[in-house]
Design a protein around this motif. Sequence first.
Motif, PDB file in Angstrom:
ATOM      1  N   ALA B 195     -28.301 -23.796  44.106  1.00 56.00           N
ATOM      2  CA  ALA B 195     -27.452 -24.587  45.004  1.00 56.00           C
ATOM      3  C   ALA B 195     -25.965 -24.490  44.666  1.00 56.00           C
ATOM      4  O   ALA B 195     -25.120 -24.497  45.563  1.00 56.00           O
ATOM      5  N   HIS B 196     -25.621 -24.403  43.383  1.00 55.33           N
ATOM      6  CA  HIS B 196     -24.189 -24.429  43.056  1.00 55.33           C
ATOM      7  C   HIS B 196     -23.484 -23.126  43.435  1.00 55.33           C
ATOM      8  O   HIS B 196     -22.268 -23.045  43.349  1.00 55.33           O
ATOM      9  N   LYS B 197     -24.248 -22.145  43.897  1.00 52.50           N
ATOM     10  CA  LYS B 197     -23.636 -20.911  44.390  1.00 52.50           C
ATOM     11  C   LYS B 197     -23.207 -21.050  45.853  1.00 52.50           C
ATOM     12  O   LYS B 197     -22.518 -20.181  46.367  1.00 52.50           O
ATOM     13  N   TRP B 198     -23.720 -22.072  46.551  1.00 52.23           N
ATOM     14  CA  TRP B 198     -23.286 -22.250  47.951  1.00 52.23           C
ATOM     15  C   TRP B 198     -22.470 -23.519  48.132  1.00 52.23           C
ATOM     16  O   TRP B 198     -22.173 -23.906  49.260  1.00 52.23           O
ATOM     17  N   GLY B 199     -22.102 -24.189  47.029  1.00 55.88           N
ATOM     18  CA  GLY B 199     -21.327 -25.407  47.155  1.00 55.88           C
ATOM     19  C   GLY B 199     -22.159 -26.659  47.006  1.00 55.88           C
ATOM     20  O   GLY B 199     -21.659 -27.771  47.172  1.00 55.88           O
ATOM     21  N   GLY B 200     -23.429 -26.481  46.691  1.00 50.75           N
ATOM     22  CA  GLY B 200     -24.273 -27.621  46.351  1.00 50.75           C
ATOM     23  C   GLY B 200     -24.008 -28.036  44.914  1.00 50.75           C
ATOM     24  O   GLY B 200     -23.197 -27.423  44.216  1.00 50.75           O
ATOM     25  N   PRO B 201     -24.678 -29.080  44.455  1.00 49.23           N
ATOM     26  CA  PRO B 201     -24.451 -29.550  43.088  1.00 49.23           C
ATOM     27  C   PRO B 201     -25.143 -28.645  42.068  1.00 49.23           C
ATOM     28  O   PRO B 201     -26.036 -27.881  42.416  1.00 49.23           O
ATOM     29  N   SER B 202     -24.736 -28.745  40.815  1.00 51.08           N
ATOM     30  CA  SER B 202     -25.484 -28.132  39.725  1.00 51.08           C
ATOM     31  C   SER B 202     -26.827 -28.839  39.616  1.00 51.08           C
ATOM     32  O   SER B 202     -26.986 -29.963  40.064  1.00 51.08           O
ATOM     33  N   GLY B 203     -27.785 -28.171  39.021  1.00 52.50           N
ATOM     34  CA  GLY B 203     -29.054 -28.828  38.733  1.00 52.50           C
ATOM     35  C   GLY B 203     -30.118 -28.661  39.793  1.00 52.50           C
ATOM     36  O   GLY B 203     -31.151 -29.322  39.733  1.00 52.50           O
ATOM     37  N   VAL B 204     -29.880 -27.778  40.779  1.00 58.88           N
ATOM     38  CA  VAL B 204     -30.890 -27.560  41.817  1.00 58.88           C
ATOM     39  C   VAL B 204     -31.042 -26.063  42.091  1.00 58.88           C
ATOM     40  O   VAL B 204     -30.072 -25.372  42.395  1.00 58.88           O
ATOM     41  N   ALA B 237     -29.385 -34.974  43.853  1.00 55.44           N
ATOM     42  CA  ALA B 237     -28.859 -33.602  43.832  1.00 55.44           C
ATOM     43  C   ALA B 237     -29.599 -32.719  44.827  1.00 55.44           C
ATOM     44  O   ALA B 237     -28.994 -31.852  45.483  1.00 55.44           O
ATOM     45  N   ILE B 238     -30.894 -32.934  44.963  1.00 58.95           N
ATOM     46  CA  ILE B 238     -31.689 -32.147  45.912  1.00 58.95           C
ATOM     47  C   ILE B 238     -31.236 -32.439  47.345  1.00 58.95           C
ATOM     48  O   ILE B 238     -31.076 -31.526  48.158  1.00 58.95           O
ATOM     49  N   VAL B 239     -31.019 -33.702  47.632  1.00 62.92           N
ATOM     50  CA  VAL B 239     -30.540 -34.085  48.968  1.00 62.92           C
ATOM     51  C   VAL B 239     -29.185 -33.428  49.234  1.00 62.92           C
ATOM     52  O   VAL B 239     -28.937 -32.868  50.320  1.00 62.92           O
ATOM     53  N   ALA B 240     -28.309 -33.458  48.238  1.00 65.48           N
ATOM     54  CA  ALA B 240     -26.979 -32.862  48.393  1.00 65.48           C
ATOM     55  C   ALA B 240     -27.072 -31.350  48.565  1.00 65.48           C
ATOM     56  O   ALA B 240     -26.318 -30.748  49.346  1.00 65.48           O
ATOM     57  N   ALA B 241     -28.003 -30.736  47.847  1.00 61.18           N
ATOM     58  CA  ALA B 241     -28.185 -29.286  47.953  1.00 61.18           C
ATOM     59  C   ALA B 241     -28.596 -28.900  49.371  1.00 61.18           C
ATOM     60  O   ALA B 241     -28.035 -27.978  49.978  1.00 61.18           O
ATOM     61  N   ALA B 242     -29.585 -29.614  49.909  1.00 63.05           N
ATOM     62  CA  ALA B 242     -30.089 -29.275  51.241  1.00 63.05           C
ATOM     63  C   ALA B 242     -29.035 -29.547  52.306  1.00 63.05           C
ATOM     64  O   ALA B 242     -28.829 -28.731  53.218  1.00 63.05           O
TER      65      ALA B 242
END
Lengths: 458, 458
Positions: B195-204, B237-242
């Motif tokens: 996720a942190h490669k597309w602007g999502g949070p770390s940890g997903v 974090a999962i919600v933020a990633a999606a």
Amino acid sequence: MSYFDAASAVPLHPVARQALLASIDEGWADPARLYREGRRARMLIDAAREAAAEAVGCRADELVFTSSGTRAVHSGVAGALAGRRRVGRHLIVSSVEHSSVLHSAEVFEADGGVVTRVPVLRSGAVTVESYEETLRSDTALACLQSANHEVGTEQPVAAVAEVCREAGVPLLVDAAQSLGWGPVEGPWSLLTASAHKWGGPSGVGLLVVRKGVRFAPRGPVDERESGRAAGFENIPAIVAAAASLRAVRAEAVAEAVRLRELTERIRARVPDLVPDVEVVGDPERRLPGVVTFSCLYVDGETLLHELDRAGFSVSSGSSCTSSTLTPSHVLKAMGVLSEGNVRVSLPPGTAEEDVERFLAVLPGAVAGVREKLGAPAPTAVVREHELVVDSLGKLCPIPVIELAKVIGDVPVGGTVRVLSDDEAARLDIPAWCAMRGQEYMGEEPADRGSAYVVRRLV
Amino acid sequence: MSYFDAASAVPLHPVARQALLASIDEGWADPARLYREGRRARMLIDAAREAAAEAVGCRADELVFTSSGTRAVHSGVAGALAGRRRVGRHLIVSSVEHSSVLHSAEVFEADGGVVTRVPVLRSGAVTVESYEETLRSDTALACLQSANHEVGTEQPVAAVAEVCREAGVPLLVDAAQSLGWGPVEGPWSLLTASAHKWGGPSGVGLLVVRKGVRFAPRGPVDERESGRAAGFENIPAIVAAAASLRAVRAEAVAEAVRLRELTERIRARVPDLVPDVEVVGDPERRLPGVVTFSCLYVDGETLLHELDRAGFSVSSGSSCTSSTLTPSHVLKAMGVLSEGNVRVSLPPGTAEEDVERFLAVLPGAVAGVREKLGAPAPTAVVREHELVVDSLGKLCPIPVIELAKVIGDVPVGGTVRVLSDDEAARLDIPAWCAMRGQEYMGEEPADRGSAYVVRRLV
């Protein structure tokens, strides 16, 4: 709503929330990079490591952040076993460890290792002697939780660490339930913990490996976190975890006194308020916020549902909850009743009136479940001098309810044979006998399931 | 500051930040619990799974959330290999995969598996034929990244997936660099992302395993995430990633055009602005935001430091950076120059003027590093018909600088023998010859290090 399941997860502490928000815009970059954003991320994680290490009572370079407490246990157990492979392939765990420890032990066994599962007293505690006797020259690792997650019993960790040290065997302490309350005493070698158990965010665990402990990380090489926790670091969550651990610790002494009084109230009053209840776990050496009891003739899932409707979130180690068909391995190891099991674990800040309201609601909730379940008459036949109850195909708590209904039909000295294929009966029928002063004579194989034989004494 | 290292981590997208804040107070409970807080957490993770699956183009029950992209790769590779153990123990990877894939392959090899590393063209791309030829009847798994993380080259994933499908071999696609730009086409079997490669949070991270693909999770049993990702779920974090994946996708087409134009500008103008530069990676089939070039006679770490001082955060695959002593395995596999390597990876939203400022600053930064390094005169002796340069003990880029300084001292047709024990010389001396039109004659063993022989042609 009153959330009474802190042993599962504690709501985010306000300090964790603040720290997360404060670091979310600074902590996203790769701390291995040399540019400004990377250096800032590195400073944040270094400061968090210092803070967490201070709270644990270890050096900063002994502590790494993992993605969960479960991961910390998996990595810690596997790494310690691999690091001492030449010493031997014997692992010691208590029989009431968290599933992450027990499942790690199963993997080790499947790979040819030998595992000793140390039994516990009825209180849920191991004895120091039982660990001492189990240590062998080929023991690679011993594991012991600081306190039990289902019944709250504290383990004699410092003394067990001492006998392990004398034997030259590292002790891994799963401190998930206790780290928020204080550091783990004694000469332990490895320690694991989980931030969301103390009010930190999800996604952060701790793995501490003392200097000098042989440790060989398993799995694919990854340079992050000293090679002990693969994957990009979740720095905002790590910062929040460390900050909240400090905050929780600052409040721990006063809050422990307060919660201990509240759980003592539940321990003392539930047996008066609800008939046929067994409060389990050590009454003295226990976590401040946890109290667990089991209610005869009650099915755990229905009771949880009733309590949820009344506004209380609690959990259960009964077999009769949707996620599992066997009773909790902890209750089983303790040999206590599992039916109608309720674990109340109060988060810091729980209000006294919420506990009072729980005590007001509980008797009606239990009575309601018992009423629903109590109806069917057992199928019983008299064979020679004993009564046989056919509970085949019936799930907990029905076999025990049927036993209770017919025991009065045999004379004192006569026996009742309960036929059951429910796993929980193996635990709950002996527990019922102990509570009722009847004699449990044992289990015999039957065409289907088992026959549990009970002699009427009173 | 201009942060140009998006391939490493992208700053948190505003939507990720909002979603994290919105779910932080609702998503902390255990989604396996039946009470209100647990049900709320379950709803959040279920909705996130649906959203992520839609963006990937898979079923929700095929996708699990891991704690990082690295973990997704480790678990995906190990699980797929174990699931097809009866088929055989052969694994195919490209030689330019992310280290998480290559390190997974090393673990498999250490355990007795056989690994084929498919070479790449000078552009960094594999050919479909090279995968097709490598497939065997005992191939358990093939892995191919959707696009390379160091040079941005896109791989022919759909066509490789097709030949794998025909051979009955599952293909695992590491889509870490591309998933924000669009779904991966073709009949792939497993997919991983971060996720942190597309602007999502770390940890997903994401791990997708298509229905029907044999998969046996490794490590201790854990019931969470279908048994494929151990540890308590990090739901906020999962919600933020999606949520951020959806948001990034909505902007992807327009932003890709814009960033592609900016990187094209760098590709085209750097060779004019800076002498002795090699721009690497496929000029057409490439990620929108990534451009990589290498500068002769420059040490990567010093150049990164100069650019950081000028306000630009970039990374380097050179050997001469503090964290590593060997050049990037990607540049090595491509056979391109590694010294003075700079990867510019623009995050979405990068302003045109920042790129222009970078192009204005770069020539001076490179010239400054060259000036610092250029001083020492090489130690060269003439032996019969060739010149021998002793660069032993000198690190990249010194051996190449010394070669360049003496080549004019031998007649056309004469040879220069460079003695070097620096790993980077093996890559950079041939690359220098290709750039300069000189003939690289090969490497010979020497008392210390190797002798690299170059014939002067021009």
